[in-house]
Structures are given as structure tokens and as C-alpha cells.
Write a protein that holds these residues in place. Structure first.
Motif, PDB file in Angstrom:
ATOM      1  N   VAL A   1      -3.517  64.223  38.372  1.00  0.00           N
ATOM      2  CA  VAL A   1      -4.439  65.633  37.955  1.00  0.00           C
ATOM      3  C   VAL A   1      -5.611  65.121  38.325  1.00  0.00           C
ATOM      4  N   PRO A   2      -6.674  65.761  38.960  1.00  0.00           N
ATOM      5  CA  PRO A   2      -8.564  64.953  39.379  1.00  0.00           C
ATOM      6  C   PRO A   2      -8.260  65.928  38.556  1.00  0.00           C
ATOM      7  N   ALA A   3      -9.409  65.015  37.544  1.00  0.00           N
ATOM      8  CA  ALA A   3     -10.817  66.262  36.313  1.00  0.00           C
ATOM      9  C   ALA A   3     -11.119  67.109  36.870  1.00  0.00           C
ATOM     10  N   THR A   4     -11.477  66.863  38.147  1.00  0.00           N
ATOM     11  CA  THR A   4     -12.388  67.720  38.934  1.00  0.00           C
ATOM     12  C   THR A   4     -11.852  68.920  39.146  1.00  0.00           C
ATOM     13  N   MET A   5     -10.546  69.198  39.372  1.00  0.00           N
ATOM     14  CA  MET A   5      -9.433  69.975  39.379  1.00  0.00           C
ATOM     15  C   MET A   5      -9.677  71.353  39.057  1.00  0.00           C
ATOM     16  N   ASN A   6      -9.910  72.377  39.544  1.00  0.00           N
ATOM     17  CA  ASN A   6     -10.582  74.254  39.208  1.00  0.00           C
ATOM     18  C   ASN A   6      -9.416  74.268  37.871  1.00  0.00           C
ATOM     19  N   ARG A   7      -9.790  75.569  37.225  1.00  0.00           N
ATOM     20  CA  ARG A   7      -8.566  75.606  36.095  1.00  0.00           C
ATOM     21  C   ARG A   7      -7.713  76.460  36.959  1.00  0.00           C
ATOM     22  N   ALA A   8      -8.276  78.489  37.594  1.00  0.00           N
ATOM     23  CA  ALA A   8      -7.933  78.420  38.609  1.00  0.00           C
ATOM     24  C   ALA A   8      -6.689  78.149  38.875  1.00  0.00           C
ATOM     25  N   ASP A   9      -6.671  77.234  39.543  1.00  0.00           N
ATOM     26  CA  ASP A   9      -6.004  76.036  41.026  1.00  0.00           C
ATOM     27  C   ASP A   9      -4.818  75.823  40.005  1.00  0.00           C
ATOM     28  N   LEU A  10      -4.413  75.580  38.619  1.00  0.00           N
ATOM     29  CA  LEU A  10      -3.703  74.580  37.542  1.00  0.00           C
ATOM     30  C   LEU A  10      -2.405  75.245  38.136  1.00  0.00           C
ATOM     31  N   PRO A  11      -2.260  77.040  38.491  1.00  0.00           N
ATOM     32  CA  PRO A  11      -1.248  76.856  37.872  1.00  0.00           C
ATOM     33  C   PRO A  11       0.115  77.370  39.106  1.00  0.00           C
TER      34      PRO A  11
ATOM     35  N   ALA B   1     -13.499  69.322  31.808  1.00  0.00           N
ATOM     36  CA  ALA B   1     -12.574  70.079  31.373  1.00  0.00           C
ATOM     37  C   ALA B   1     -11.510  71.091  30.832  1.00  0.00           C
ATOM     38  N   ILE B   2     -10.782  70.485  32.556  1.00  0.00           N
ATOM     39  CA  ILE B   2      -9.493  70.190  32.514  1.00  0.00           C
ATOM     40  C   ILE B   2      -8.329  69.489  31.001  1.00  0.00           C
ATOM     41  N   PHE B   3      -9.154  68.964  29.987  1.00  0.00           N
ATOM     42  CA  PHE B   3      -8.619  69.159  29.592  1.00  0.00           C
ATOM     43  C   PHE B   3      -8.183  69.876  27.951  1.00  0.00           C
ATOM     44  N   THR B   4      -9.314  71.117  28.566  1.00  0.00           N
ATOM     45  CA  THR B   4      -9.323  72.098  27.483  1.00  0.00           C
ATOM     46  C   THR B   4      -8.327  73.270  27.766  1.00  0.00           C
ATOM     47  N   SER B   5      -7.780  72.667  29.572  1.00  0.00           N
ATOM     48  CA  SER B   5      -7.326  73.741  30.481  1.00  0.00           C
ATOM     49  C   SER B   5      -5.621  73.029  30.612  1.00  0.00           C
TER      50      SER B   5
END
Length: 180
Positions: free
Chosen positions: A87-97, A123-127
Motif C-alpha cells: 500500500v503506497p503511503a501516498t494513497m488517499n484514504r478515500a480509495d482504501l476501502p 497519514a496512511i498509518f492513521t487510516s
């Protein structure tokens, strides 16, 4: 000190095989290049004397149904696996699900957060705790092997989150550390 075998099915990306050959040489690991499910089974059998066998699959987006099915078929024939999803650290939280849903067929055991060096706000670590029940096993923060990969320990991740310049970090007059 483990004996390592490598299998790569990443024959799609230009120079991917050359790159993994370099990694194999660095690690003093045996390498098998495969183009089909039957070749993959044979490669795993040929490398069975190793302590660990890493399988490099072609990177596919979860939107590429044919590519995902091809990789899934390849892996299914290899027996018991521990699956690490990057999972790239730059990924948007909205795209994770949607991403996790797309890769669900692989039943990932762990996550690897990559490209931490490409953001000042990882912030990926908080998501991730809200989007997946999978633990982060490793983190990469650069291109150097093996220097830029580390086991995901809470203290190291906290350092990333609270480094100067990161979202939520206390202000500082010190310049942020940069990578060359």
C-alpha cells in the motif's frame, strides 16, 4: 542467514526481470522466472530446499479484473502462502476501502507500506486501522536495498508521523531532514 529463493512472474514491466536478477544477486538468492501457472508450480518445487521463497507478482491495479484474475490463478497453484499486500503511503484514504475490496481474493495476511519517502504526511498509518484488520509488517522509505526497508514497529511509525513537517507534528525551527 536464511536461504532464499525468488520466483518472479513480473515479466510484463520493462526490465522487471533484470531488476529482480540484481536483487537476487544482492541477496545471494536463487531466481526462477515464470510465465505460467504450471511453470510457477515447478519453480516453487525446484526452490523447496530454501528456507523462504519470495514470489514477485506483476503490479496490478484492483481495477484490472483480467490482470487480477491472472495473478490470483498463478498464486493459487503454489500451495500455502503468506501474502503481503503493498500500500503506497501516498494513497488517499478515500480509495482504501475499494482497494482492499479489490484485493480481497488474495486474502492478504499483512500489509507493506511503501513510498514513505514520497510524502511528508504519511497519514496512511492513521487510516489503515480503520480500513483493514491486517497488520503492517514492513515499511519502505527509499530505493536502497536493504537499507530502506524496516519492520513496522510502533516507535518507528510514530517517528514518521511526528517528524518535523508531518501533519500533526509539533512546530519546529529545525529544518526537516531530507533524503538525497
Amino acid at each position: 542467514r536464511l536461504k532464499i529463493g525468488l520466483v518472479t512472474a513480473d515479466t510484463y514491466r520493462i526490465a522487471a526481470v533484470d531488476q529482480i536478477r540484481e536483487y537476487a544477486a544482492l541477496l545471494d538468492a536463487e531466481l526462477r522466472v515464470v510465465f505460467s501457472t504450471s511453470e510457477a508450480r515447478g519453480a516453487v518445487a525446484a526452490l523447496a530446499h530454501n528456507d523462504v521463497i519470495f514470489v514477485d507478482t506483476p503490479g496490478r491495479t484492483h481495477f484490472d479484473e483480467m490482470g487480477m484474475a491472472s495473478v490470483h490463478n498463478l498464486l493459487r497453484g503454489m500451495g500455502a502462502l503468506t501474502v503481503l499486500l503493498t500500500v503506497p503511503a501516498t494513497m488517499n484514504r478515500a480509495d482504501l476501502p475499494e482497494m482492499f475490496e479489490g484485493f480481497a481474493r488474495f486474502q492478504p495476511d499483512y500489509l507493506v507500506v511503501t513510498k514513505v519517502d514520497e510524502t511528508r504526511r504519511p497519514a496512511i498509518f492513521t487510516s489503515l486501522p480503520f480500513e483493514s484488520d491486517r497488520r503492517v509488517a514492513f515499511v519502505t522509505d527509499g530505493q536502497r536495498v536493504p537499507q530502506d526497508i524496516f519492520a513496522a514497529r510502533s516507535d518507528r511509525i510514530a517517528d514518521l508521523l511526528f517528524q518535523p513537517g508531518a501533519a500533526g507534528a509539533p512546530p519546529t525551527d529545525e529544518p526537516a531532514e531530507t533524503h538525497p
